[in-house]
Design an enzyme around this catalytic site. Sequence first.
Site, PDB file in Angstrom:
ATOM      1  N   PRO A   2       0.837  -1.214   0.000  1.00 53.42           N
ATOM      2  CA  PRO A   2       0.000   0.000   0.000  1.00 53.42           C
ATOM      3  C   PRO A   2       0.865   1.255   0.000  1.00 53.42           C
ATOM      4  O   PRO A   2       1.896   1.309   0.661  1.00 53.42           O
ATOM      5  CB  PRO A   2      -0.784  -0.100   1.308  1.00 53.42           C
ATOM      6  CG  PRO A   2      -0.650  -1.505   1.758  1.00 53.42           C
ATOM      7  CD  PRO A   2       0.631  -2.026   1.189  1.00 53.42           C
ATOM      8  N   GLU A   3       0.451   2.250  -0.787  1.00 54.60           N
ATOM      9  CA  GLU A   3       1.164   3.527  -0.839  1.00 54.60           C
ATOM     10  C   GLU A   3       0.269   4.598  -0.218  1.00 54.60           C
ATOM     11  O   GLU A   3      -0.757   4.283   0.379  1.00 54.60           O
ATOM     12  CB  GLU A   3       1.536   3.845  -2.298  1.00 54.60           C
ATOM     13  CG  GLU A   3       2.359   2.720  -2.939  1.00 54.60           C
ATOM     14  CD  GLU A   3       2.695   2.950  -4.400  1.00 54.60           C
ATOM     15  OE1 GLU A   3       2.831   4.113  -4.795  1.00 54.60           O
ATOM     16  OE2 GLU A   3       2.818   1.964  -5.141  1.00 54.60           O
TER      17      GLU A   3
END
Length: 271
Positions: A2-3
């Site tokens: 996840p960013e």
Amino acid sequence: MPELPEVETIARGLANVVTGKTIADVRVTMAKIAVAPPGVNFARALRGERIAAAGRRAKFIVLELASGRRLTVHLRMTGRLIFQAAGAAAPYPYTHIRLGFSDGSGLCFADVRQFGRMRLLEAGDPWDADGGVEPLSEAFTSEAFVSMLDGRRTPIKTFLLDQKHISGVGNIYACEALWEAGIRPNRRSQKVSKPARRRLHGAIRDVLLRSIEARGTSVDDYVDAEGLKGGFQNQLSVYGRLGQPCNRCGTPIVRTVLGQRGTWWCRGCQK
Ligand SMILES: [Zn+2]
């Protein structure tokens, strides 16, 4: 992994459902995932704590507790933070930590590959995620970004991925922002022209904001705090689109490897 947009979406979802809740019960079934300061028992310390706020710093979800303590969560590859309403029959699959609230609801930290961590910080403990500037903050100005690249010999994409410089931009959004700005991923940072740097600054913010709007990109394991997938995977211009025509010039998208990371881009319009 996840960013920024995915972590932001999770944090916003959690803020809606866990703020004000009191932790009544803590179950840890995988000790290495629950990290506490030396001499502090993770579960015992959290019992009776009230969650004052939920937010994000870099790629961390931060739960602020009423005592001033903080819980920071890094999801790494496959971690998930899932809120369960009261009456859930069983913890979410692969849950290693479950915070049970006094109203019967709960928060599960699940992680198939077990690289994620939930860390308890005492009030006042210093902590600064990764140290880079938040790309959606006022501090990340066009001028600041333009000068950040001066004298940098690293490829521009590798620079964008370095969390010491900018927080929260990972492989997906680096590829997308470089396409949007029309810049080759392997161009040396210092060789990127001033106008192109300004375009890239705008593209980074634009792609992150559009992804937050779409509730993140679900190409791997990412789901939000309700267990729902995001929608930005349907708006990607280059990431994962090997061989498909570029939306801007029609040239087939290529995949190369840069800094050991898969890199998708267009030879036709990224210079
Ligand atoms: Zn193109």
